[in-house]
Design a protein around this motif. Structure first.
Motif, PDB file in Angstrom:
ATOM      1  N   SER A   1     -11.896  -4.256  -8.338  1.00  0.00           N
ATOM      2  CA  SER A   1     -12.636  -4.050  -6.906  1.00  0.00           C
ATOM      3  C   SER A   1     -14.016  -4.411  -6.804  1.00  0.00           C
ATOM      4  O   SER A   1     -14.625  -5.051  -5.869  1.00  0.00           O
TER       5      SER A   1
ATOM      6  N   TYR B   1     -10.131  -1.517   0.407  1.00  0.00           N
ATOM      7  CA  TYR B   1      -9.326  -2.276  -0.513  1.00  0.00           C
ATOM      8  C   TYR B   1      -7.870  -1.653  -0.696  1.00  0.00           C
ATOM      9  O   TYR B   1      -7.776  -0.465  -0.941  1.00  0.00           O
TER      10      TYR B   1
ATOM     11  N   HIS C   1      -9.238  -5.277   2.780  1.00  0.00           N
ATOM     12  CA  HIS C   1      -9.183  -6.438   1.829  1.00  0.00           C
ATOM     13  C   HIS C   1      -7.784  -6.168   0.983  1.00  0.00           C
ATOM     14  O   HIS C   1      -7.848  -5.118   0.313  1.00  0.00           O
TER      15      HIS C   1
ATOM     16  N   LEU D   1      -6.108  -6.819  -2.375  1.00  0.00           N
ATOM     17  CA  LEU D   1      -6.144  -7.034  -3.866  1.00  0.00           C
ATOM     18  C   LEU D   1      -5.062  -7.387  -4.602  1.00  0.00           C
ATOM     19  O   LEU D   1      -5.374  -7.947  -5.646  1.00  0.00           O
TER      20      LEU D   1
END
Lengths: 656, 656
Positions: B367, B542, B571, B573
């Motif tokens: 990350s 994340y 987000h 990942l």
């Protein structure tokens, strides 16, 4: 496919027998019976040591300079050069059949006193244990302190010993959670402080007593001490022949054998087997638990170390003569074949170069010369002569191939310094008859190194040989037997010997011995000249190695082997290889020092050194070409003969 | 002794069969055929995932809450609770029979694009190789420079790489003299610069290309990259189920199995076998030589790492929940069972604590949050929810046991996100009929995590359930089927499903899902409160893990699982465990950083944290007890219902 005829070969005196096919190598048949047979050349007919007597039956054999006509008639053959052609009865040499309890270099394996150094003396060394067992209590985890078992163990170790982040092998980690919890987070940890490595973790607090082993892997002998690492006490000693002897008696022949297909693996196997047996015996005799033995410190010459670790030694004997490694990394004992020592690590004393190994580093360590201001010479006399000269400021070393003569090799009636060996000889100046002293109670069976040095010295002083080592044939020596121009001097007659044969010395034997002594002295001189020093600059000369204990220094000087300086500068140290390993095992300072010593010694390769060659050639006379090198010898000779030496016929009353 | 009757058990649709004795466990018979059968509880009847349909023959089975009356009539049983009483024909669940090419967490194993990160993107990472292959020419020895082979090799390595005195394993030393001389002292050396260790020495100069493997050992899946260590290019990817699933689907059941006699060894064996197969496939597909693969970097949760290294994981699940180790030492691949990789070392990404492993360290590494100033939350959603919050100054992490609901476990019609899984659901507000999106081309077979989140969200918004997750039974929902007071809501009717059975959700399923989402949100809140921060302080969230790719964030917020903040802060990942391992493999800085990250994360044990418990209980409502935590949800509900929520009958036209 064809049902090949097989012959029964029986060996005396033990009666062992084996069936072999037609044409089978006789030496191999001996080895197949697990009997010992000397053979320094590895079985190619050049050392003459595997002589046996065929009493019944027929062999196909090759002529050899080691077998005289009369011997041939008696059935003597070189076993390596003989092929079986019928059922046989073969007598093996008496003196060489010894098995079981043995004597090595004058050291009685049953006693604790070794080569002049008592266990009491050894125990007085400063002990600074670097492999220790500590009882620790590991912190308990909690919900607010949920660190891993490994972390908490390492933390406790750090607090107790100061060792940060030690390596812990995966097999200990696999057991760790249960080891920790079995006795409520109390564990005892064996740790190598010098290498930051955990050797074992076991449940509960207990006795902190742990043990180590010091091992000398010599070309000829193995010696192992079992040592209490806290007190330094030597609990027991085991020793035995290096079983690789069967496959080549000296380093060169060992290397040749290792080059064969499977040879290296085989040599490794037999040495490891022997070491395992020795460990078993030590454990049995002392009651020490195998799991409490945590370290094995090995010292050996480079070839022996290569063979032990299974590393090809080939390039040690090929120019420019280099080792693969002078120091092998620490290994768990099981990784190098000593599986019974589940908790032990194997360490080695580092060596210097291809012919100057950890045995010599050990010796220098044991002598203490590395920390003294005065100049000393360290001399390890065995098959190879290894020399180190220097002090706390500098050290320089070399090796000179003396050949196996001083260990009885390459000499017809030579043998090692064991039961039955003639170790001292005096020649009556009138009758030329020899009086001999023998190791042990029995009849003489052969001559060991110190006996050979005495013989050369006596023969020279009494005029039996000239300065070149040739027999004076016209002095009325009744003990000189000549056959087709080849003469030999009878030391002990057949009827007084253990073997029933004459014990004698031939001109070829003498030649070999003179070469050997010339090499040693040339090495000493060359080494000193490299640093612009003379013999008299030496404050001390330390003598180590198997030859040491029985050596008559005065005679060694007389024949020009050792420097002609005051005898009180000579000091016998015995087997310093095992002593140095023992010191490294017990003391962190000595362990570190061994690495420093090995690094500090500058090695000189003598095999191509022209000065060495000159010195060597000059040494092919007794005591030396230039008598000025041996003033006390010159004086002594002069006091007897009233002239510089017995160059011609030797008896003083005939020549003066 | 007695010739026991044996029955033939045949499994559809594949037709595999096995003969078993009377009373044999049916689940075991399935395993004996090497067929996959889910069973998160390890075969003790508590997860309900090993349902099978007995078409012919007789079994002795135990009543289970997972088998409804009507299912029972159709022959459905829990295989783990059933014993064979006759020859049988048994149908295994369609959706779970898949073997061969599989889809994991939405990742197609045949493609290189992984969970939103393309190989191109991955290759752009800064490459700083720390395992390298160098061509070196070792200095020749000479008579005046007779240093050992080992010394000269180390010297050359030092000159070329700056690495001083690297460790060289004994097996390389054993070959060293010949390796060196085969190509005239030219060798190529593979060296681990970070750990000062020589991995291989081979004769001659050659191609410097070497390869590494990044491996994610997940509880459910294994993913392996084959990587060019110079270019960073991912040459191929292999993935597959973790074969340990058969012996317990989640971590706890895996630990239980490992505690049995031989259990740990067996789990280790099956995972190592799988890894070896993956290696074989990668090598076959790419043509890369096994001997050119020099490293394997593993990331996994602590239990998976314990099992892989053969270390008992037992105390991970016993208070106070500690690992044996968070970082295992580097090992030659052959020492941990991957013998085909003769030159490779195995490394692992270090973990933090018992439920926060190297997979999470990897995630934080991938990350990049560890180097940013802004505050971020990293969330790995799988069977366990793992959380790390922080920035370059500090990091804090925890794990909350969400249970297997999001991976389809503990839910009657749950399944993993593979072919046939419902991943998206919309409920028609008038008819209450569900429209579904399915992964792949086929008919729906079950519901995966993201589908379940959608269903809960939709059911809540459309009034099918109340805020407690109970069905509103008086709204005229024709898809609600009730039997003896237990109701379930039919998502897909039997005639439209791949299995021929209804796909439905029960109140118990909903309860499990609400518990899971409550655990995740409670974890996030508790972690933030520990450092006096609020949801809105988070600059980024994340999302990693299998659930990620198909997750509808908006719906996850709607049900109160994820924080109610601007969606653009979220987000995805993908599988960051393998990404982090890949980064560590390629870059020395990342490798070092992974150790630092693991050390920098402060772990909080939530299982006994009272604040966590309070938050968890508060989360057992939709979206949350206090709607103020979810302002956008409140607003949305209000915009539909003109009141705080559809607490009673839900249809807006009936209540407004």
């Amino acid at each position: 496919m064809s049902s090949q005829k097989r012959y029964l070969v029986k060996f005396l005196p033990g009666g062992e027998s084996v069936k072999v096919p037609h044409g089978y190598n006789l030496r191999q048949a001996i080895l197949d019976c697990k009997l010992n047979i000397d053979s320094s050349c590895g079985g190619v007919g050049t050392c003459g040591r595997c002589r046996v007597q065929v009493l019944e039956g027929e062999v196909d054999t090759t002529e050899s300079r080691f077998i005289s006509k009369s011997d041939k008639e008696k059935g003597f053959v070189l076993s390596c050069m003989s092929r079986v052609k019928s059922d046989l009865t073969v007598r093996l040499p008496e003196a060489r059949k010894s098995r079981g309890s043995i004597t090595i270099g004058g050291f009685d394996s049953t006693g604790k006193d070794y080569a002049g150094i008592s266990t009491d003396e050894l125990s007085k060394v400063e002990i600074e244990p670097w492999i220790i067992k500590e009882n620790i209590t590991v912190e308990a985890p909690s919900l607010s302190y949920g660190t891993s078992d490994l972390y908490r163990v390492k933390k406790s170790i750090m607090e107790k010993t100061g060792v940060q982040d030690p390596a812990i092998p995966i097999d200990l980690i696999r057991k760790l959670p249960y080891t920790l919890r079995e006795k409520d987070l109390n564990v005892s940890v064996i740790i190598d402080l010098e290498n930051s490595a955990v050797i074992d973790i076991s449940p509960g607090h207990g006795d902190k007593r742990i043990y180590g082993m010091a091992l000398d892997i010599g070309t000829t002998t193995l010696v192992m001490y079992l040592v209490d690492l806290q007190s330094g006490k030597i609990l027991d000693i085991q020793s035995g022949y290096n079983p690789q002897i069967k496959y080549g008696e000296d380093i060169i022949n060992r290397i040749v054998y290792a080059n064969r297909k499977g040879g290296l693996e085989h040599l490794r196997e037999v040495i490891v087997d022997s070491i395992n047996s020795m460990v078993k015996n030590l454990v049995k005799h002392t009651g020490v638990k195998e799991s409490d033995i945590v370290s094995v410190m090995i010292a050996g010459n480079p070839t022996m170390m290569h063979l032990f670790y299974g590393v090809p030694p080939r390039f040690i004997r090929e120019e420019p003569y280099v080792t693969v490694a002078n120091r092998f990394s620490n290994s768990p004992a099981k990784d190098v074949g000593i599986g019974q020592l589940v908790n032990a690590y194997v360490y080695c004393v580092p060596g210097v170069a291809s012919y100057l190994g950890g045995d010599i580093t050990s010796g220098v360590l044991a002598s203490g010369m590395y920390r003294e201001e005065e100049l000393a010479l360290f001399l390890d006399l065995g098959t190879n002569g290894e020399l180190v000269v220097g002090n706390s400021q500098w050290m320089m070393g070399c090796s000179c191939s003396a050949g196996p003569a001083f260990e009885g090799g390459g000499v017809n009636c030579g043998m090692r310094a064991s039961e039955g060996a003639i170790e001292k000889v005096v020649i009556d100046e009138d009758s030329f008859k020899c009086s001999v002293d023998v190791i042990g109670e029995g009849k003489p069976a052969g001559i060991c190194g110190s006996g050979l040095i005495d013989i050369i010295g006596e023969m020279y002083l009494k005029g039996v040989i000239d300065r070149k080592g040739k027999f004076n044939r016209d002095i009325g020596n009744e003990f000189l037997a000549c056959e087709e121009g080849d003469c030999h001097y009878i030391i002990v007659e057949a009827n007084s010997s253990a073997t029933g044969n004459d014990i004698y010395i031939s001109e070829i034997d003498i030649e070999n011995l003179i070469r050997a002594k010339a090499a040693v002295y040339a090495g000493i001189r060359t080494l000193l000249e490299e640093v612009d020093l003379g013999i008299n600059d030496l404050a001390k000369i330390y003598i180590a190695g198997g030859l040491g204990k029985h050596l008559n220094i005065r005679n060694a000087v007389m024949i020009g082997m050792l420097p002609d300086i005051s005898l009180d500068r000579y000091h016998f140290l015995g087997n310093t290889a095992v002593t140095g390993a023992y010191l490294s095992l017990l003391s962190a300072e000595k362990y570190r020092q061994s690495v420093k010593v090995a690094g500090d010694i500058t090695y000189i390769e003598l095999s191509v050194n022209m000065k060495f060659m000159d010195r060597y050639v000059a040494g092919l006379f007794l005591p030396y070409t230039d008598m000025k090198d041996f003033p006390s010898v010159e004086e002594h000779i002069y006091s007897i003969y009233k002239k510089p030496g017995p160059a011609g016929p030797g008896k003083k009353d005939k020549t003066s």
